[in-house]
Design an enzyme around this catalytic site. Structure first.
Site, PDB file in Angstrom:
ATOM      1  N   ARG A  81      19.508 -38.623 -12.034  1.00  0.00           N
ATOM      2  CA  ARG A  81      19.552 -37.735 -13.199  1.00  0.00           C
ATOM      3  C   ARG A  81      18.148 -37.363 -13.653  1.00  0.00           C
ATOM      4  NH1 ARG A  81      23.223 -39.844 -18.025  1.00  0.00           N
ATOM      5  NH2 ARG A  81      21.347 -41.055 -18.430  1.00  0.00           N
ATOM      6  N   LYS A 183      18.407 -34.584 -19.554  1.00  0.00           N
ATOM      7  CA  LYS A 183      18.021 -35.543 -20.588  1.00  0.00           C
ATOM      8  C   LYS A 183      16.551 -35.282 -20.895  1.00  0.00           C
ATOM      9  CE  LYS A 183      19.252 -40.275 -21.708  1.00  0.00           C
ATOM     10  NZ  LYS A 183      20.448 -40.016 -22.520  1.00  0.00           N
ATOM     11  N   GLU A 219      29.669 -32.263 -26.761  1.00  0.00           N
ATOM     12  CA  GLU A 219      29.358 -33.684 -26.981  1.00  0.00           C
ATOM     13  C   GLU A 219      28.670 -33.824 -28.325  1.00  0.00           C
ATOM     14  OE1 GLU A 219      26.321 -35.426 -24.480  1.00  0.00           O
ATOM     15  OE2 GLU A 219      25.492 -33.484 -23.994  1.00  0.00           O
TER      16      GLU A 219
HETATM   17  C1  LIG Z   1      21.797 -40.211 -22.669  1.00  0.00           C
HETATM   18  C2  LIG Z   1      22.780 -39.233 -23.177  1.00  0.00           C
HETATM   19  C3  LIG Z   1      24.159 -39.480 -23.111  1.00  0.00           C
HETATM   20  C4  LIG Z   1      24.738 -40.789 -22.619  1.00  0.00           C
HETATM   21  O1  LIG Z   1      24.502 -40.986 -21.250  1.00  0.00           O
HETATM   22  P1  LIG Z   1      24.584 -42.451 -20.621  1.00  0.00           P
HETATM   23  O2  LIG Z   1      24.124 -42.239 -19.222  1.00  0.00           O
HETATM   24  O3  LIG Z   1      25.978 -42.888 -20.696  1.00  0.00           O
HETATM   25  O4  LIG Z   1      23.663 -43.311 -21.415  1.00  0.00           O
HETATM   26  C5  LIG Z   1      25.021 -38.496 -23.557  1.00  0.00           C
HETATM   27  N1  LIG Z   1      24.565 -37.325 -24.052  1.00  0.00           N
HETATM   28  C6  LIG Z   1      23.237 -37.045 -24.137  1.00  0.00           C
HETATM   29  C7  LIG Z   1      22.797 -35.749 -24.694  1.00  0.00           C
HETATM   30  C8  LIG Z   1      22.301 -37.993 -23.706  1.00  0.00           C
HETATM   31  O5  LIG Z   1      21.003 -37.714 -23.809  1.00  0.00           O
END
Ligand SMILES: *Cc1c(COP(=O)(O)O)cnc(C)c1O
Length: 341
Positions: A81, A183, A219
């Site tokens: 990722r 991210k 989300e």
């Molecule tokens: C990090 C993050 C998540 C959660 O991802 P995980 O891999 O489960 O920790 C969800 N949404 C956003 C915007 C994030 O930055």
């Protein structure tokens, strides 16, 4: 020797630890990298990251299992990722195998900060990279730094996970240029105004809807949604503009393979929410936070699971995934990376 830390009273904050891993990209290549002592970063006042926000990050945890090993959970997915995020911001990819190695080295160098089994605390690991050289005309940097630091954190919810209240948010979570799936600090910067506003209005989190039609659930600022139908299916939103949560992807496997549930990964319309029995937010930090209520401009959707405790199906998912992570339940092949036997 474990550090003299009051594990049970740790909050979710930053604490400086002994070592961090640093590797630099210059003249088209990453150097071999090293563990260093200095927690401070020095760079040009005109660094690309400072002017144009060219930075991406990851988050994962290391913890002590029931039988005393130190492990982390699916770090290869964080590596992949981070590589995707880097490509989207025109940054060089830090090789995925070297990412996992850097995480392992950083935890090994800070083993004294790994909280003991049963404390509820974990070692949070933060890999990240940024454009470091001076850039004033708009273009990607030529030089980059990849770093990994870690910090012990307490249980996300003290005294158990109480269901939270979420409001439907009028702002967009991510920059409107197709960066919602990465991210990156830029998406978090976008979300700060909205989260402070939500807290001021008495809500715990923002639910973002799709920017184009505002009819589909995306989300929150930092966690994916999961829903449980009245007949016990797991439903979770599919969209190109949400971050592919590793917790959510793992819960989909847990639901199907461990709990024999049906799983639907598909577009979820806001209008469907009233028909779900349970709702939760999932991410590395809290694993799952139960959601009791969603408020859409004064109109309330209350889930039957209520505001007192996690819904029964959500709880089963939570117990199974944390059981796998803590070594109480056998993990699928490749999910657990052992750092110390
Ligand atoms: C990090 C993050 C998540 C959660 O991802 P995980 O891999 O489960 O920790 C969800 N949404 C956003 C915007 C994030 O930055």
């Amino acid at each position: 020797m474990s550090k003299n830390i009051d594990w049970s009273n740790l909050g979710f904050g930053y604490m400086e630890t002994d070592k961090r891993f640093v590797s630099n990209f210059k003249d088209g290549a990453w150097d071999e990298g090293a563990l260093i002592d200095d927690p401070m970063v020095t760079m040009s006042e005109c660094a690309c990251v400072l002017q144009y926000a060219q930075t991406v990050f990851e988050g994962l945890k290391a913890y002590t299992t029931e039988d005393g090993k130190v492990v982390c959970f699916r770090p290869d997915l964080n590596a992949a990722r981070l590589a995707d995020s880097a490509r989207r911001l025109k940054m060089p990819v830090f090789p995925e195998d070297r990412f996992v190695e850097a995480v392992v080295k950083t935890v090994e160098a800070n083993l004294d900060y790994v909280p003991p089994y049963g404390s509820g605390a974990t070692l949070y690991i933060r890999p990240y990279m940024y454009g470091k050289n001076a850039v004033i005309g708009v273009k990607p940097a030529d030089e980059y730094e990849f770093r990994v630091f870690c910090t012990p954190v307490g249980p996300y919810f003290k005294g158990g996970a109480k269901p939270i209240t979420i409001r439907v948010c009028d702002y967009d979570r991510a920059a409107p240029h197709g960066t919602g799936h990465i991210k990156a600090g830029l998406n978090y910067a976008m979300s700060l105004y909205a989260i402070v506003d939500a807290h001021n209005q008495g809500y715990d989190e923002n639910m973002y809807l799709d920017a184009a039609t505002r009819t589909k659930v995306e989300e929150t600022g930092g966690a994916n949604f999961i829903f449980i139908t009245k007949d016990g299916k797991l439903v979770t939103p599919k969209s190109d503009s949400i971050l592919p949560s590793i917790t959510r992807r793992s819960l989909m496997v847990v639901a199907e393979k461990y709990l024999g549930m049906e799983v639907e990964h598909r577009e979820v319309y806001f209008d469907e929410l009233k028909d779900f029995a349970e709702c939760g937010l999932c991410g590395t930090a809290a694993v799952i936070s139960p959601v009791g209520k969603i408020v859409d401009h004064g109109k309330e959707i209350c889930f039957p699971s209520g505001m007192d405790e996690m819904g029964p199906v959500t709880k089963k998912l939570y117990d199974t995934l944390t059981g796998i992570q803590m070594g109480r339940i056998e993990a699928p092949e490749g999910w657990i990376k052992v750092i110390k036997e």
